[in-house]
Design a protein around this motif. Structure first.
Motif, PDB file in Angstrom:
ATOM      1  N   PHE A   1      10.963   2.442   5.516  1.00 50.18           N
ATOM      2  CA  PHE A   1      10.954   3.084   6.835  1.00 50.18           C
ATOM      3  C   PHE A   1       9.696   2.714   7.603  1.00 50.18           C
ATOM      4  CE2 PHE A   1       9.958   6.553   9.770  1.00 50.18           C
ATOM      5  CZ  PHE A   1      11.141   6.621  10.499  1.00 50.18           C
ATOM      6  N   SER A   2       8.547   2.715   6.940  1.00 50.16           N
ATOM      7  CA  SER A   2       7.287   2.456   7.635  1.00 50.16           C
ATOM      8  C   SER A   2       7.148   1.003   8.072  1.00 50.16           C
ATOM      9  CB  SER A   2       6.105   2.841   6.736  1.00 50.16           C
ATOM     10  OG  SER A   2       6.114   2.071   5.536  1.00 50.16           O
TER      11      SER A   2
ATOM     12  N   ALA B   1       0.829  -1.205   0.000  1.00 48.34           N
ATOM     13  CA  ALA B   1       0.000   0.000   0.000  1.00 48.34           C
ATOM     14  C   ALA B   1       0.865   1.257   0.000  1.00 48.34           C
ATOM     15  CB  ALA B   1      -0.924  -0.006   1.214  1.00 48.34           C
ATOM     16  N   ALA B   2       1.872   1.290   0.868  1.00 48.91           N
ATOM     17  CA  ALA B   2       2.741   2.466   0.956  1.00 48.91           C
ATOM     18  C   ALA B   2       3.552   2.663  -0.319  1.00 48.91           C
ATOM     19  CB  ALA B   2       3.680   2.323   2.158  1.00 48.91           C
ATOM     20  N   TRP B   3       4.075   1.578  -0.873  1.00 50.56           N
ATOM     21  CA  TRP B   3       4.963   1.643  -2.039  1.00 50.56           C
ATOM     22  C   TRP B   3       4.238   2.175  -3.266  1.00 50.56           C
ATOM     23  CZ3 TRP B   3       6.631  -2.421  -5.960  1.00 50.56           C
ATOM     24  CH2 TRP B   3       7.909  -2.138  -6.472  1.00 50.56           C
ATOM     25  N   PHE B   4       3.131   1.541  -3.624  1.00 53.56           N
ATOM     26  CA  PHE B   4       2.412   1.940  -4.830  1.00 53.56           C
ATOM     27  C   PHE B   4       1.747   3.305  -4.677  1.00 53.56           C
ATOM     28  CE2 PHE B   4       2.419  -2.695  -5.826  1.00 53.56           C
ATOM     29  CZ  PHE B   4       2.998  -2.614  -7.089  1.00 53.56           C
ATOM     30  N   THR B   5       1.171   3.573  -3.506  1.00 52.74           N
ATOM     31  CA  THR B   5       0.484   4.851  -3.310  1.00 52.74           C
ATOM     32  C   THR B   5       1.460   6.019  -3.381  1.00 52.74           C
ATOM     33  OG1 THR B   5      -1.135   3.756  -1.876  1.00 52.74           O
ATOM     34  CG2 THR B   5      -1.040   6.150  -1.797  1.00 52.74           C
ATOM     35  N   THR B   6       2.613   5.869  -2.743  1.00 58.90           N
ATOM     36  CA  THR B   6       3.617   6.933  -2.786  1.00 58.90           C
ATOM     37  C   THR B   6       4.101   7.170  -4.205  1.00 58.90           C
ATOM     38  OG1 THR B   6       4.360   6.380  -0.540  1.00 58.90           O
ATOM     39  CG2 THR B   6       5.848   7.697  -1.905  1.00 58.90           C
TER      40      THR B   6
ATOM     41  N   TYR C   1      14.744  -0.564  14.901  1.00 60.87           N
ATOM     42  CA  TYR C   1      15.182   0.115  13.678  1.00 60.87           C
ATOM     43  C   TYR C   1      16.674  -0.079  13.407  1.00 60.87           C
ATOM     44  CZ  TYR C   1      10.787   2.490  12.732  1.00 60.87           C
ATOM     45  OH  TYR C   1       9.473   2.763  12.406  1.00 60.87           O
ATOM     46  N   ALA C   2      17.255  -1.140  13.979  1.00 60.59           N
ATOM     47  CA  ALA C   2      18.664  -1.432  13.729  1.00 60.59           C
ATOM     48  C   ALA C   2      18.879  -1.739  12.252  1.00 60.59           C
ATOM     49  CB  ALA C   2      19.118  -2.617  14.575  1.00 60.59           C
TER      50      ALA C   2
END
Length: 335
Positions: free
Chosen positions: A259-260, A215-220, A306-307
């Protein structure tokens, strides 16, 4: 007198490809884009996995991404930086082919449900829904594939085998294609504590990463790409995107995606390398997604989740740019 038009002339051929042909193109273009990007990003992915796998260690092996890259280069050479590459190349081709094909098909499904023409541009929430669905389908496909060829598990084990104690750290010859395949299967050649179930270790993290990440990848990518296109003319559509716009919007998408979704991926990597780096014995309880998340947070807080995030986002930006540059370019040329 005008000649009768040829019923088999080029102009008579429908400009809209059939669903089967379009799906075949999505699979082909996505596979090529995934393969090229994976070769570029693999050393950085190896660094990420090694940093993630040391979160629960008492003493860290590496002080950061640069230190990890330098030590890997000095101790293992170029071959060490590309350790475990054959498996993720196959996975990248499969993953990107599935993502792009599913994304296109789900967009058409949304248009049919809403009685919209096939050329209608969907809204961002609709694109996010299609992207999440594509990620979920891809995650399921990868899970089924992992039952027979556990690519993600093999990759993670290969990437830590030279820093792990015991037999796993033994050097494995990779001079031929056959040797490379054997080396990829080497980390799972020993009996797993849970048998076939052990090959599904970390799949909760994979599902969260793929579904939310899709969702984040395509929407962005669609949002940034459309914004750039509209700057050149309000009448232009997504199909009018030019190479630099594909690369820039893809770069933004890669950064947001990683990141998300990074905590889920970090927990997954820790679970998949736990038995190799910190053996707990056959009678110890097996790691769970929530249990591992709590242990990582207790050990190092949010920082532990977040390492390796910095180098992951840094490599995902050019990698995602490459994917969309190749996919959009091939679609424009042959689509």
């Amino acid at each position: 007198m005008e000649a009768a038009s040829d019923p088999l002339s080029w102009d008579s051929i429908p400009s809209t490809p059939s669903s089967a042909m379009r799906a075949l193109k999505d699979i082909t273009f996505g596979s090529i884009a995934g393969m090229v990007s994976k070769v570029f990003e693999h050393p950085f992915d190896l660094t990420k996995v090694r940093l993630q796998s040391q979160v629960l260690d008492t003493t860290a092996r590496f002080n950061g991404p640069i230190d990890c890259l330098v030590k890997t280069w000095k101790n293992e050479g170029v071959r060490g930086l590309y350790r475990g590459l054959p498996a993720p190349i196959v996975a990248a081709m499969l993953e990107n082919a599935s993502l792009f094909m599913s994304y296109s098909e789900l967009q058409d499904m949304i248009r049919r449900v809403n009685s919209q023409p096939i050329s209608h541009d969907l809204s961002l929430p609709q694109l996010a829904l299609a992207g999440a669905g594509a990620g979920a389908i891809t995650s399921f496909l990868l899970q089924v594939t992992h039952t027979f060829t556990p690519v993600e598990l093999v990759k993670c084990k290969m990437q830590v085998q030279m820093i792990a104690p015991g037999p796993l750290s033994a050097s494995i010859p990779e001079s031929t294609a056959a040797a490379a395949l054997n080396s990829s299967l080497g980390p799972i050649s020993r009996p797993l504590p849970e048998g076939l179930r052990g090959l599904w270790l970390g799949q909760t993290g994979t599902l969260i990463r793929e579904c939310g990440g899709g969702a984040a990848w395509f929407t962005t990518k669609e949002f940034v790409g459309t914004t750039l296109i509209k700057r050149r003319g309000s009448e232009l559509t997504r199909k009018d995107i030019v190479p630099w716009e594909s690369a820039l919007s893809g770069a933004c998408a890669g950064g947001i995606f990683n990141f998300s979704m990074f905590p889920a991926d970090s927990i997954k990597s820790t679970m998949q390398t736990e038995e190799d780096l910190r053996p707990r014995g056959s009678n110890a309880p097996k790691p769970t997604f929530l249990g591992t998340a709590k242990a990582m947070y207790k050990a190092q807080g949010v920082k532990g989740l977040y390492a390796g995030c910095g180098i992951t986002v840094a490599r995902s930006i050019p990698s995602s740019a490459i994917i969309f540059l190749i996919y959009d370019g091939l679609s424009s040329r042959f689509g």
